[in-house]
Design a protein around this motif. Structure first.
Motif, PDB file in Angstrom:
ATOM      1  N   UNK A  17       0.840  -1.200   0.000  1.00  0.00           N
ATOM      2  CA  UNK A  17       0.000   0.000   0.000  1.00  0.00           C
ATOM      3  C   UNK A  17       0.873   1.248   0.000  1.00  0.00           C
ATOM      4  N   UNK A  18       1.942   1.244   0.802  1.00  0.00           N
ATOM      5  CA  UNK A  18       2.868   2.382   0.810  1.00  0.00           C
ATOM      6  C   UNK A  18       3.414   2.629  -0.603  1.00  0.00           C
ATOM      7  N   UNK A  19       3.792   1.564  -1.288  1.00  0.00           N
ATOM      8  CA  UNK A  19       4.356   1.702  -2.639  1.00  0.00           C
ATOM      9  C   UNK A  19       3.319   2.272  -3.602  1.00  0.00           C
ATOM     10  N   UNK A  20       2.084   1.815  -3.521  1.00  0.00           N
ATOM     11  CA  UNK A  20       1.027   2.324  -4.402  1.00  0.00           C
ATOM     12  C   UNK A  20       0.769   3.806  -4.125  1.00  0.00           C
ATOM     13  N   UNK A  21       0.700   4.175  -2.859  1.00  0.00           N
ATOM     14  CA  UNK A  21       0.474   5.582  -2.505  1.00  0.00           C
ATOM     15  C   UNK A  21       1.640   6.436  -3.001  1.00  0.00           C
ATOM     16  N   UNK A  50       4.411   6.196   7.630  1.00  0.00           N
ATOM     17  CA  UNK A  50       3.935   4.828   7.882  1.00  0.00           C
ATOM     18  C   UNK A  50       5.074   3.831   7.995  1.00  0.00           C
ATOM     19  N   UNK A  51       6.076   3.971   7.126  1.00  0.00           N
ATOM     20  CA  UNK A  51       7.229   3.060   7.183  1.00  0.00           C
ATOM     21  C   UNK A  51       8.000   3.243   8.483  1.00  0.00           C
ATOM     22  N   UNK A  52       8.107   4.505   8.930  1.00  0.00           N
ATOM     23  CA  UNK A  52       8.783   4.757  10.195  1.00  0.00           C
ATOM     24  C   UNK A  52       8.056   4.068  11.354  1.00  0.00           C
ATOM     25  N   UNK A  53       6.730   4.208  11.409  1.00  0.00           N
ATOM     26  CA  UNK A  53       5.950   3.551  12.461  1.00  0.00           C
ATOM     27  C   UNK A  53       6.058   2.037  12.369  1.00  0.00           C
ATOM     28  N   UNK A  54       5.993   1.499  11.161  1.00  0.00           N
ATOM     29  CA  UNK A  54       6.102   0.048  10.981  1.00  0.00           C
ATOM     30  C   UNK A  54       7.469  -0.448  11.454  1.00  0.00           C
ATOM     31  N   UNK A  55       8.529   0.287  11.112  1.00  0.00           N
ATOM     32  CA  UNK A  55       9.872  -0.100  11.536  1.00  0.00           C
ATOM     33  C   UNK A  55       9.989  -0.108  13.060  1.00  0.00           C
TER      34      UNK A  55
END
Length: 156
Positions: A17-21, A50-55
């Motif tokens: 989803x991150x990549x699509x956005x 979002x990637x920061x939170x996921x990490x």
């Protein structure tokens, strides 16, 4: 094991989803329209946040699991103590009693990561997730020899 598979699946879906956005953001930036370019810039920021939170969430879970494995090897992992309702949920009164005991243990040994780990489990059983995370982070910091910030005080 099922939890790890679910986490991996959902994390992978989130990265897609991150990549699509981000791709949509790039396409919006290329339009040349000021409003579209503003939305495109915002669309590029969202995947980064979002990637920061996921990490950070993944790192927290890995560290907590590392401590759990170490505590289990020592024989100090807390047993599944609280009584349960017929539906399988943890009985609130039983969880509160265990929590009170774990809180006293953490107050008596504030520099022992094992006590803070057990307190985090007690907070979780008592359905207090924010304090459970803070107590677990304190256990991780104590275990790793990092300075513990005052804002992470949870036994007070």
């Amino acid at each position: 094991m099922g939890g790890k598979i679910t986490y991996a699946f959902l994390s992978t879906a989130l990265v897609i989803v991150f990549a699509v956005v981000a791709l949509e953001g790039v396409l919006l930036l290329r339009t040349g329209e000021p409003a579209a370019m503003g939305m495109g810039a915002a669309a590029l920021v969202l995947p980064c946040v979002g990637a920061w939170f996921l990490w950070h969430n993944t790192r927290f879970a890995r560290n907590a699991n590392r401590l759990a494995r170490e505590l289990e090897a020592e024989g100090g992992l807390p047993a599944d103590e609280p009584a349960r309702t017929p539906g399988g949920r943890i009985d609130r009164e039983a969880a509160d009693a265990i929590f009170a005991r774990r809180k006293r243990e953490a107050e008596a040994a504030p520099d022992d990561w094992r006590c803070w780990f057990r307190l985090a489990v007690a907070y979780h059983d008592a359905r207090d997730t924010p304090r459970a995370r803070k107590a677990m982070q304190r256990a991780i910091d104590l275990h790793d020899g990092k300075p513990v910030r005052e804002e992470r005080e949870t036994a007070a």
